[in-house]
Every structure is written in C-alpha cells, then in structure tokens.
Design a protein around this motif. Structure first.
Motif, PDB file in Angstrom:
ATOM      1  N   LYS A 117      30.021  38.168  57.880  1.00  0.00           N
ATOM      2  CA  LYS A 117      30.941  37.750  58.947  1.00  0.00           C
ATOM      3  C   LYS A 117      30.332  38.140  60.297  1.00  0.00           C
ATOM      4  CE  LYS A 117      35.236  39.014  58.271  1.00  0.00           C
ATOM      5  NZ  LYS A 117      36.350  39.873  57.841  1.00  0.00           N
ATOM      6  N   ALA A 118      30.519  37.271  61.285  1.00  0.00           N
ATOM      7  CA  ALA A 118      29.965  37.579  62.610  1.00  0.00           C
ATOM      8  C   ALA A 118      30.463  38.938  63.089  1.00  0.00           C
ATOM      9  CB  ALA A 118      30.333  36.482  63.605  1.00  0.00           C
ATOM     10  N   THR A 119      31.712  39.264  62.763  1.00  0.00           N
ATOM     11  CA  THR A 119      32.287  40.532  63.224  1.00  0.00           C
ATOM     12  C   THR A 119      31.601  41.746  62.571  1.00  0.00           C
ATOM     13  OG1 THR A 119      34.047  40.069  61.642  1.00  0.00           O
ATOM     14  CG2 THR A 119      34.574  39.730  63.964  1.00  0.00           C
ATOM     15  N   ASP A 120      30.845  41.507  61.481  1.00  0.00           N
ATOM     16  CA  ASP A 120      30.109  42.614  60.835  1.00  0.00           C
ATOM     17  C   ASP A 120      28.617  42.547  61.132  1.00  0.00           C
ATOM     18  OD1 ASP A 120      32.442  43.479  59.572  1.00  0.00           O
ATOM     19  OD2 ASP A 120      32.110  42.170  57.840  1.00  0.00           O
ATOM     20  N   PHE A 121      28.188  41.511  61.853  1.00  0.00           N
ATOM     21  CA  PHE A 121      26.747  41.226  61.957  1.00  0.00           C
ATOM     22  C   PHE A 121      26.046  42.079  63.007  1.00  0.00           C
ATOM     23  CE2 PHE A 121      23.062  38.677  63.347  1.00  0.00           C
ATOM     24  CZ  PHE A 121      22.443  38.481  62.118  1.00  0.00           C
ATOM     25  N   PHE A 122      26.696  42.282  64.151  1.00  0.00           N
ATOM     26  CA  PHE A 122      26.025  42.986  65.260  1.00  0.00           C
ATOM     27  C   PHE A 122      26.319  44.479  65.143  1.00  0.00           C
ATOM     28  CE2 PHE A 122      27.209  38.710  66.595  1.00  0.00           C
ATOM     29  CZ  PHE A 122      25.943  38.169  66.753  1.00  0.00           C
ATOM     30  N   THR A 123      25.260  45.264  64.999  1.00  0.00           N
ATOM     31  CA  THR A 123      25.471  46.684  64.700  1.00  0.00           C
ATOM     32  C   THR A 123      25.066  47.606  65.848  1.00  0.00           C
ATOM     33  OG1 THR A 123      23.325  46.699  63.601  1.00  0.00           O
ATOM     34  CG2 THR A 123      25.244  46.342  62.199  1.00  0.00           C
TER      35      THR A 123
END
Ligand SMILES: Cc1cc2nc3c(=O)[nH]c(=O)nc-3n(C[C@H](O)[C@H](O)[C@H](O)COP(=O)(O)OP(=O)(O)OC[C@H]3O[C@@H](n4cnc5c(N)ncnc54)[C@H](O)[C@@H]3O)c2cc1C
Length: 276
Positions: A145-151
């Motif tokens: 999910k995009a919401t989990d992609f950027f760390t």
C-alpha cells in the motif's frame, strides 16, 4: 563529474531484469535521479540493469476496477493520457508539473517512487489516491500500500532484488474530485510544498503532502476536519489549522520550517477550494 566504472545490462523482460540484479547493481529507468547521483558519486553501483526497453512496464489501462500504470511509464505519457485525464485528473496535472520536457519524457513514475525524493510529486499523489505499488522479485509479486511504502528520507519498503512493476488505483467513484497544488522550486520545479487531495462524492477526503517533511504523508488531522462535511470557509479553515500538526517540518535554504508550515496551509486551502 564522471561516475565510477560500472557494468551495463539491458533487460527486455521483467524476469530478465530480476535475474540480472545482484548485490551491488541498480535498476536504470529514466536515469534522471540515478545518473546525477552517480555523477556526484553519491551512488556507485557496480552494474546498471536498464529496464527502459521492457514493454510490459509501460502503458496505462483500466482492468478489473483498477487503473494500472506501468512503472516504466514516463511522466509525459501520464500527463497526456485520456484515461488519466478523465478518471485521475490530478495525476495528469501533477505529471505535467514535473521538471521540464526532457525530465518528463524520460523520468518514470516507478523511478520516482523508488527514489522517494522528499520533494517529489508522485509520492503525494499516490498517497492521496490510496494507490497500491505492485513489486516483483525472484520470489514472485507482492502489493505494498502506498501508505506503507515510504519509510523515510529516500527510503522505501522495497527490498533487495525487487522491481516496481505497476501502480494500481481503484477507479474513483463518479463525481470524485481531485486537485494537486504545489509551490515550485523555480529552477528544478520540485515541490517545496505539494498538496494532493482526492474527495469522494460522500465527502471522504484524502489529503497528502510532499516537500513538507523528510517523508511524504497523509494528513489525518486535516482529513478529519473536512471528511463528510460541506467544504465551506469554516471547514476549510479548520483543515488548514490542523495541517501538518505534529509533523517534523523540513528547513533548508529554499524555505524555513515556519515558512513551509505556512505554505502547507496555503496549498491545502488552494487544493480544498479546487475540489469544493
Ligand atoms: C532537472 C530535474 C528536474 C526535476 N524536477 C522534478 C519535479 O519537479 N518533480 C519530481 O517529482 N521530480 C523531478 N525530478 C526527478 C525526476 O522526476 C526523475 O525522473 C525521477 O525522480 C526518477 O525517475 P527515473 O525514471 O528517472 O528513475 P532513475 O533515475 O532511473 O532511478 C531512480 C532510482 O529508482 C530506482 N528505480 C527506477 N525504476 C525502478 C523500478 N521500476 N523499480 C525499482 N527501482 C527502480 C533506480 O535504481 C534508482 O535507485 C527532476 C529531475 C531533474 C534531473
């Protein structure tokens, strides 16, 4: 500057690209972020695996209720695409605001997401669209999910050996409104602050920012202030008051922390007015 010496392999299929990736290799897509980093020797891959000729990574289609954008599709092709202009108009607007013609003709959505520049445009757009990032490796495919992609700063959930193959977005309900507004860095056109908004007919509103923090983010406080409510001046004002609350704001020679916080409010207001 001149990069350190490296090997080069052009792949013609995703499987070939995956097989070619080894410890110290990097994927080459549009090259507009990777090559500058290599010239500065900030990145020193031993091998480049060129994916620019992989036809399966290019193009935009509607499939099983989703809009599917191949990771190798250029910003320019997304900006011009009729399906995108009709169903995800803020993707077309955002793509058309990236860099200059050369950057848009070579740079890819997959490359931009993998690079995760804190001032990139696609990051806010895929977050606001609730997109899913499809990736593939020798172990098969997975969806992030995009919401989990950027760390974090230039960091993503991609693991070694994984290639982004597509970006998937559920086709928005008829009547959905979108807007992408950005305050541009005048030379590069990167976002000093960018705000993406997607508002469904029932009032559910997704709000995402880029350029504000070292990581793009969905703004839960601003979303709560407007979701399901009429977008009148009082509601928009409540959202702008809530914007970026509790977020650690970047500060650099383009914009100080207080100025960026101010810009976040201004560009959220513009985006909400555009979808009201
Ligand atoms: C002058 C200039 C102005 C710019 N202005 C803007 C702007 O206004 N807004 C903006 O958002 N961006 C801007 N950019 C960045 C531009 O959009 C780049 O094209 C983009 O960030 C990287 O995409 P790329 O296809 O060029 O990737 P590359 O540079 O080839 O690769 C970038 C990184 O992603 C990895 N990668 C590439 N494709 C994949 C994949 N499919 N799967 C996994 N990893 C992959 C590479 O290994 C590398 O680490 C600008 C760049 C320049 C040079």
């Amino acid at each position: 500057m001149i990069p350190v010496a490296f090997d080069y392999q052009r792949a013609t299929t995703v499987d070939e690209a995956i097989a070619a990736l080894s410890g110290d290799s990097k994927i080459l897509a549009g090259g507009h972020s990777l090559l500058p980093a290599m010239k500065l020797r900030l990145s020193q891959p031993a091998k480049l695996v060129d994916i620019t000729r992989i036809a399966a990574l290019k193009g935009i289609k509607e499939e099983n209720g989703e809009i599917v954008i191949g990771a190798g599709t250029t910003h320019g092709d997304i900006a011009k695409d009729d399906l995108i202009k009709t169903k995800l108009p803020f993707f077309a607007d955002g793509a058309s605001m990236i860099g200059d013609v050369q950057v848009r003709n070579h740079g890819t959505i997959g490359g931009s997401l993998a690079h995760a520049d804190p001032a990139a445009d696609w990051t806010a757009l895929v977050l606001a669209a609730d997109a899913a990032i499809e990736v593939q490796s020798s172990s098969g495919k997975r969806i992030i999910k995009a919401t989990d992609f950027f760390t974090g700063l230039f960091s993503t959930a991609l693991e070694d050996g994984e290639i982004i193959t597509a970006i998937r977005i559920a086709v928005p309900a008829a009547g959905t409104k979108t807007s992408y507004q950005k305050f541009v860095q005048p030379a590069s056109r990167f976002a000093i602050v960018g705000c993406a908004v997607m508002r469904a007919p029932d009032g559910k509103t997704n709000i995402a920012f880029t350029g504000v923090s070292d990581n793009p983010f969905r703004d839960a406080g601003a979303e709560a202030a407007v979701s399901g409510k009429t977008l009148d001046n009082a509601t928009i004002s409540a959202a702008t008051n809530a914007a970026a609350a509790g977020v650690s704001i970047m500060s650099d020679h383009y914009a100080s922390e207080p100025y960026r916080r101010h810009l976040a409010k201004v560009y959220l207001k513009k985006a909400l007015q555009a979808v009201s």
